[in-house]
Motif scaffolding. Structure first.
Motif, PDB file in Angstrom:
ATOM      1  N   LEU A   4      -2.599   7.712  -3.394  1.00 28.12           N
ATOM      2  CA  LEU A   4      -2.495   6.247  -3.331  1.00 28.12           C
ATOM      3  C   LEU A   4      -1.777   5.728  -4.573  1.00 28.12           C
ATOM      4  O   LEU A   4      -1.665   6.457  -5.568  1.00 28.12           O
ATOM      5  CB  LEU A   4      -3.892   5.628  -3.261  1.00 28.12           C
ATOM      6  N   LYS A   5      -1.375   4.455  -4.541  1.00 29.76           N
ATOM      7  CA  LYS A   5      -0.650   3.944  -5.714  1.00 29.76           C
ATOM      8  C   LYS A   5      -1.539   3.936  -6.956  1.00 29.76           C
ATOM      9  O   LYS A   5      -1.052   4.085  -8.069  1.00 29.76           O
ATOM     10  CB  LYS A   5      -0.051   2.567  -5.436  1.00 29.76           C
ATOM     11  N   THR A   6      -2.851   3.808  -6.752  1.00 26.37           N
ATOM     12  CA  THR A   6      -3.762   3.805  -7.908  1.00 26.37           C
ATOM     13  C   THR A   6      -3.928   5.205  -8.496  1.00 26.37           C
ATOM     14  O   THR A   6      -4.473   5.362  -9.587  1.00 26.37           O
ATOM     15  CB  THR A   6      -5.142   3.267  -7.478  1.00 26.37           C
ATOM     16  N   ASP A   7      -3.470   6.240  -7.769  1.00 29.22           N
ATOM     17  CA  ASP A   7      -3.544   7.614  -8.297  1.00 29.22           C
ATOM     18  C   ASP A   7      -2.373   7.916  -9.233  1.00 29.22           C
ATOM     19  O   ASP A   7      -2.470   8.803 -10.086  1.00 29.22           O
ATOM     20  CB  ASP A   7      -3.489   8.632  -7.142  1.00 29.22           C
ATOM     21  N   ALA A  20      -3.698  -1.790  12.233  1.00 29.02           N
ATOM     22  CA  ALA A  20      -4.837  -1.069  11.649  1.00 29.02           C
ATOM     23  C   ALA A  20      -4.838  -1.295  10.140  1.00 29.02           C
ATOM     24  O   ALA A  20      -3.769  -1.305   9.521  1.00 29.02           O
ATOM     25  CB  ALA A  20      -4.686   0.415  11.947  1.00 29.02           C
ATOM     26  N   PRO A  21      -6.021  -1.448   9.522  1.00 32.19           N
ATOM     27  CA  PRO A  21      -6.041  -1.579   8.066  1.00 32.19           C
ATOM     28  C   PRO A  21      -5.705  -0.249   7.395  1.00 32.19           C
ATOM     29  O   PRO A  21      -5.815   0.809   8.025  1.00 32.19           O
ATOM     30  CB  PRO A  21      -7.492  -1.988   7.770  1.00 32.19           C
ATOM     31  N   ALA A  22      -5.317  -0.321   6.119  1.00 32.82           N
ATOM     32  CA  ALA A  22      -4.931   0.903   5.391  1.00 32.82           C
ATOM     33  C   ALA A  22      -6.063   1.927   5.403  1.00 32.82           C
ATOM     34  O   ALA A  22      -5.820   3.139   5.436  1.00 32.82           O
ATOM     35  CB  ALA A  22      -4.541   0.546   3.960  1.00 32.82           C
ATOM     36  N   SER A  23      -7.318   1.439   5.428  1.00 34.82           N
ATOM     37  CA  SER A  23      -8.449   2.382   5.402  1.00 34.82           C
ATOM     38  C   SER A  23      -8.467   3.240   6.671  1.00 34.82           C
ATOM     39  O   SER A  23      -8.809   4.427   6.628  1.00 34.82           O
ATOM     40  CB  SER A  23      -9.761   1.609   5.262  1.00 34.82           C
ATOM     41  N   HIS A  62       0.866  -1.187   0.000  1.00 35.07           N
ATOM     42  CA  HIS A  62       0.000   0.000   0.000  1.00 35.07           C
ATOM     43  C   HIS A  62       0.897   1.229   0.000  1.00 35.07           C
ATOM     44  O   HIS A  62       1.989   1.199   0.566  1.00 35.07           O
ATOM     45  CB  HIS A  62      -0.902   0.018   1.242  1.00 35.07           C
ATOM     46  N   TYR A  63       0.435   2.313  -0.610  1.00 35.48           N
ATOM     47  CA  TYR A  63       1.287   3.497  -0.751  1.00 35.48           C
ATOM     48  C   TYR A  63       0.535   4.752  -0.330  1.00 35.48           C
ATOM     49  O   TYR A  63      -0.585   4.985  -0.796  1.00 35.48           O
ATOM     50  CB  TYR A  63       1.714   3.623  -2.219  1.00 35.48           C
ATOM     51  N   PHE A 105      -7.291   8.632   9.201  1.00 34.57           N
ATOM     52  CA  PHE A 105      -6.466   9.472  10.072  1.00 34.57           C
ATOM     53  C   PHE A 105      -5.868  10.632   9.254  1.00 34.57           C
ATOM     54  O   PHE A 105      -5.867  11.785   9.687  1.00 34.57           O
ATOM     55  CB  PHE A 105      -5.337   8.629  10.695  1.00 34.57           C
ATOM     56  N   LEU A 106      -5.367  10.305   8.076  1.00 32.86           N
ATOM     57  CA  LEU A 106      -4.739  11.342   7.236  1.00 32.86           C
ATOM     58  C   LEU A 106      -5.778  12.379   6.820  1.00 32.86           C
ATOM     59  O   LEU A 106      -5.522  13.583   6.858  1.00 32.86           O
ATOM     60  CB  LEU A 106      -4.084  10.709   6.001  1.00 32.86           C
TER      61      LEU A 106
END
Ligand code: FAD
Length: 454
Positions: A403-406, A385-388, A69-70, A393-394
């Motif tokens: 995100l990497k998909t961006d 904690a999951p990435a979600s 995850h990124y 939090f962010l």
């Protein structure tokens, strides 16, 4: 299966992430910059297209792993809401710090804050278009001193002489504490600027230092054989402007700004050479000279960033002093408590500032990753904690992350600009612009996956 946080997505962090992910663990990467790659994206010389494209492909492969995850545009420490403590609250089983060497080395001399005085890292970030350096003022004058004699000095001289459209220097003066035999650049890199080497001035400089060089058993007549082969290869090379000169055995000791606040003179102390156990050092001779310069760039390597939040010592982040264990140089150690920060590791230039090329950083990341995998073996991993949850939090802290998909949207937009403008490469140089380009492109084409850089 455990969750490992990797902080910093340069070559060391990305190749560490790949190895950890391939061992079956979840990896969450936090990167200060929107784009991954670190100095491979924002340090390696702009026209080294082939190398950059090859590395980008390898990095895209790492990010394409389903368990990687990124979170880009997310600095850790340094006043960011994403502190080390905040990261710990997500309960990672281990953390790998691969933040590179973001601290600036200074010599501690008067006048270092004068206008026209830059660190090589900042200037290299500037011409490689890393925000916010890309849009900051790095004006270049007529007489530019570069302190240091490695490949970074050559890159900067090359940029100023060959590729920068704005700079019009008349002379670039390379200043080195030691002598011509301690030059550390590769011939292949120097070949890009050798035509500018003022051979007459260089011969005079060798004459000036020859006795002090001879005192440590070196012979200036062998310089062309050992460290400046261009002199031998192209002995009749006519001088091409701007000229490149060298000043050996000289330590900068003071910067004198003019009435406009910009550097006007540089005092350099003359050195003797010393030799101990085959290592050449130097000490000042007591005499000095003032040089007229209007720009100065320190290319003397960088250091760790103390604001990240890891325990720091004189030489960088502190690692386990127990020399008997191979993992020790990668394990973060707190000298105040005398204890390890269990499960916290450093790799790459974060561990050994300014040490080696991409291949070395990759190797270091992979070796560090191996120690992380060993550490996790047989351990009951905490429920991380999951990435979600991290994304929430962010968002709560108003951090506009990527995100990497961006990333494919951004790369596609840059490729488009490159073609439209008829350039060989194009980069957006402003974070807000990159973020809005991604947002707009996503709104127009929500299906985009992959890009020509994958
Ligand atoms: C001018 C220059 C030219 C070079 N040219 C070459 C070359 O031609 N060939 C070659 O092989 N090597 C070259 N190198 C060396 C190569 O770039 C390095 O070996 C390599 O990039 C080091 O990798 P790293 O991952 O340790 O650090 P970096 O590449 O510096 O990556 C660090 C990463 O950490 C991130 N980061 C920093 N601080 C934080 C933070 N607080 N929180 C979150 N993320 C953070 C950054 O955004 C970055 O992505 C060059 C280096 C320089 C300086």
């Amino acid at each position: 299966m455990a969750t490992v946080f990797v902080i910093g997505a340069g070559p060391a962090g990305l190749f560490a992430a790949q190895k950890i992910a391939q061992a079956g663990h979840e990896v969450v990467i936090f990167n200060r910059d929107i784009k991954p790659g670190g100095l491979a994206e924002y340090g390696i010389y702009p026209v080294k297209d082939k190398m950059k494209i090859g590395l980008r492909k390898q990095f895209a492969k790492v990010l394409s792993l389903p368990n990687v995850h990124y979170f880009g545009h997310v600095p850790v420490g340094g006043g960011s809401p994403v502190t080390l403590e905040a990261l710990r609250q997500f309960r990672p089983a281990a953390m790998v710090f691969s933040v590179g060497a973001q601290g600036t080395k200074k010599l501690g001399m008067p006048g270092e804050d004068a206008a026209g005085v830059y660190s090589a890292k900042d200037y290299v970030y500037h011409y490689n278009l890393l925000p916010p350096f890309a849009t900051q003022d790095f004006s270049i004058g007529k007489r530019v001193a570069i302190i240091g004699m490695g490949n970074v000095m050559v890159d900067i001289a090359r940029w100023l002489i060959v590729d920068c459209a704005h700079a019009k220097p008349e002379e670039i003066i390379v200043i080195a504490r030691r002598g011509p035999f301690e030059a550390k650049f590769d011939d292949k890199e120097f070949a890009h600027i050798h035509e500018h080497l003022d051979r007459k001035a260089f011969a005079q400089e060798l004459e000036r230092v020859k006795d002090r060089v001879a005192a440590v058993g070196q012979d200036v007549t062998k310089v062309a054989d050992e460290t400046f082969p261009a002199l031998k290869k192209f002995p009749d090379q006519p001088l091409v402007s701007p000229r490149l000169t060298f000043r050996f055995l000289s330590t900068p000791t003071a910067i004198h700004p003019g009435p406009d606040g910009r550097i006007a003179k540089l005092t350099v102390a003359d050195n003797y050479l010393t030799s101990k156990d085959g290592k050449i050092g130097c000490k000042t001779s007591g005499t000095s000279e003032d040089l007229d310069v209007d720009t100065l760039i320190f290319a003397i390597g960088d250091k760790h960033d103390p604001l990240v939040g890891l325990p720091c010592g004189q030489w960088g982040y502190v690692t386990n002093p127990d020399g008997t264990r191979p993992c020790a140089p990668y394990e973060v150690f707190d000298p105040e408590t005398g204890k390890l920060w269990e499960g916290v590791y450093v790799v790459g230039w974060a561990r050994n500032a300014s040490e080696g090329l991409v291949g070395i950083a990759r190797h270091d990341g992979e070796v560090g990753a191996g120690h992380v995998i060993d550490y996790l073996a047989g351990k009951q991993a905490p429920a991380s904690a999951p990435a979600s949850e991290i994304a929430q939090f962010l968002q709560r802290n108003h951090i506009r992350f990527v995100l990497k998909t961006d990333l494919p949207y951004l790369y596609a937009a840059e490729d488009n600009e490159m073609k439209t403008r008829g350039l060989s490469w194009f980069k957006f140089s402003d974070d807000d612009e990159m973020l809005s380009v991604i947002e707009k492109a996503k709104a127009n084409s929500p299906e985009l996956v992959g890009s020509p850089r994958d």
